[in-house]
Design a protein around this motif. Sequence first.
Motif, PDB file in Angstrom:
ATOM      1  N   ASP A   1      94.883  32.526  24.064  1.00  0.00           N
ATOM      2  CA  ASP A   1      96.007  33.286  23.479  1.00  0.00           C
ATOM      3  C   ASP A   1      95.529  34.555  23.079  1.00  0.00           C
ATOM      4  N   ASN A   2      94.284  34.759  22.590  1.00  0.00           N
ATOM      5  CA  ASN A   2      93.994  36.196  22.471  1.00  0.00           C
ATOM      6  C   ASN A   2      93.851  37.038  23.772  1.00  0.00           C
ATOM      7  N   ALA A   3      93.489  36.170  24.950  1.00  0.00           N
ATOM      8  CA  ALA A   3      93.619  37.302  26.220  1.00  0.00           C
ATOM      9  C   ALA A   3      95.087  37.613  26.300  1.00  0.00           C
ATOM     10  N   ILE A   4      96.175  36.704  26.380  1.00  0.00           N
ATOM     11  CA  ILE A   4      97.350  36.971  26.536  1.00  0.00           C
ATOM     12  C   ILE A   4      97.943  38.283  25.584  1.00  0.00           C
ATOM     13  N   LYS A   5      97.350  37.997  24.479  1.00  0.00           N
ATOM     14  CA  LYS A   5      97.769  39.104  23.198  1.00  0.00           C
ATOM     15  C   LYS A   5      97.207  40.571  23.751  1.00  0.00           C
ATOM     16  N   PHE A   6      96.101  40.487  24.241  1.00  0.00           N
ATOM     17  CA  PHE A   6      95.518  41.937  24.473  1.00  0.00           C
ATOM     18  C   PHE A   6      95.648  42.154  25.951  1.00  0.00           C
ATOM     19  N   THR A   7      96.609  41.535  26.699  1.00  0.00           N
ATOM     20  CA  THR A   7      96.775  41.927  27.958  1.00  0.00           C
ATOM     21  C   THR A   7      98.108  42.365  28.449  1.00  0.00           C
ATOM     22  N   LYS A   8      98.433  43.560  28.863  1.00  0.00           N
ATOM     23  CA  LYS A   8      99.827  43.915  29.134  1.00  0.00           C
ATOM     24  C   LYS A   8     100.213  43.760  30.650  1.00  0.00           C
ATOM     25  N   SER A   9      99.200  43.741  31.332  1.00  0.00           N
ATOM     26  CA  SER A   9      99.482  43.514  32.948  1.00  0.00           C
ATOM     27  C   SER A   9      98.294  43.032  33.359  1.00  0.00           C
ATOM     28  N   GLY A  10      98.472  42.238  34.650  1.00  0.00           N
ATOM     29  CA  GLY A  10      97.377  41.662  35.414  1.00  0.00           C
ATOM     30  C   GLY A  10      97.241  40.286  35.210  1.00  0.00           C
ATOM     31  N   TYR A  11      96.097  39.672  34.828  1.00  0.00           N
ATOM     32  CA  TYR A  11      95.908  38.287  35.079  1.00  0.00           C
ATOM     33  C   TYR A  11      95.453  37.705  33.961  1.00  0.00           C
ATOM     34  N   ILE A  12      95.541  36.478  33.989  1.00  0.00           N
ATOM     35  CA  ILE A  12      94.575  35.668  32.852  1.00  0.00           C
ATOM     36  C   ILE A  12      94.027  34.521  33.639  1.00  0.00           C
ATOM     37  N   LYS A  13      92.755  34.645  33.519  1.00  0.00           N
ATOM     38  CA  LYS A  13      91.794  33.644  34.299  1.00  0.00           C
ATOM     39  C   LYS A  13      91.181  32.606  33.680  1.00  0.00           C
ATOM     40  N   ILE A  14      91.032  31.430  34.242  1.00  0.00           N
ATOM     41  CA  ILE A  14      89.886  30.510  33.498  1.00  0.00           C
ATOM     42  C   ILE A  14      89.386  29.759  34.741  1.00  0.00           C
ATOM     43  N   ALA A  15      88.008  29.789  34.490  1.00  0.00           N
ATOM     44  CA  ALA A  15      87.323  29.141  35.668  1.00  0.00           C
ATOM     45  C   ALA A  15      86.030  28.251  35.079  1.00  0.00           C
ATOM     46  N   ALA A  16      85.628  27.233  35.876  1.00  0.00           N
ATOM     47  CA  ALA A  16      84.497  26.397  35.497  1.00  0.00           C
ATOM     48  C   ALA A  16      83.450  26.246  36.459  1.00  0.00           C
ATOM     49  N   ILE A  17      82.374  26.452  36.383  1.00  0.00           N
ATOM     50  CA  ILE A  17      81.338  26.397  37.071  1.00  0.00           C
ATOM     51  C   ILE A  17      80.180  25.255  36.842  1.00  0.00           C
TER      52      ILE A  17
END
Length: 357
Positions: free
Chosen positions: A261-277
């Motif tokens: 939610d924080n990532a979406i809030k402060f991102t105007k353009s581009g991507y939201i990514k989640i990864a697991a390693i």
Amino acid sequence: MKFKEKLVLSHILVSLISIVTSIILIDYLVRFFFIRIIIGRGVSIVIPASATRFLNTVRITILISGGISILLSILVALFISRYIIKPVVDMKDFARKISQGNFEARINKHNEDEIGELAESLNYMAFRLGEIEKLRTKLMQNVSHDLRTPLSSIKGYLEVLKDKNFTIEEKQEAFNIIENEIERLEKMAKDLTNLSSADSKTLPLEFERVNLINILKSTFESFSIKIKDKGLNPIIEIPDKPIFILGDSLKLKEIFSNLIDNAIKFTKSGYIKIAAIEEKDKVKVVVEDSGLGINEKDLPHIFERFYKGENNKDGNEGMGLGLSIVKEYVYAHNGEIYVESEIGKGTKFIIQFPTAP
């Protein structure tokens, strides 16, 4: 009776016990050995007057030396008591200052002994109480400020609903805004409840063996509409096979929901990514965005309670508790969390959990 008086009295009592014990032992030993040496072994005879005077002289000498010892003990006790009592008096004054709310008070450490260690402990206690008082004051200020805005908004739009001059569409918009403001108030109340639980170490966690991959998928998918509505590109890079950890699935979802939610809030353009390693005995989860980024001076403080960085200082999005609660939840799962960010290039939150067999 004061402690100083008790200390002096204890010295006197020790001296008296020593003197009385000495008189009894010396009287017995002198008589015993005097008879054996002077009179002879195994002879029963009346002790001469000169011998009796000698024994009396010994007793008087012991009594005089005992009296002198008592006087010296009193003088020494008075001197030592001042040395011993001084730190205790300082601690009493310190405790009074703390009880009056002066958390800046400190005790001077006089010695490197148990009293010195106690002084250090009390100084640390005062420091922690001062920090808690600052947090309490900041909490009251933030709650007052952050509650005032939605309540004022709700009050204003209720006036719109009562006014017959507004159209149905305008009233519907007012309904929607009031609903959003109520949701904000609910989130604030929830954050405060979670914070209270974390402080009291009573987080209601139900640990079990859970598949972290399923949790990541479901949590990320719940934000898919919100991500697309903002024109962002959702990226998910997680393995197909399950990765198990010991944790509370609801609290884990709260951790990732807050970060996404924080990532979406402060991102105007581009991507939201989640990864697991998956690594040797742990799993690393990365929540990344291409948003505004975090100012370098804000990075060391973003997990502090009530802290709002430059990008959110003037915003009304909560009280600055979200990331501090995330950190508490991560630590409760024996995990670690840290952040990497650069202004204009985005932010990356990295969380590590130990894997379960």
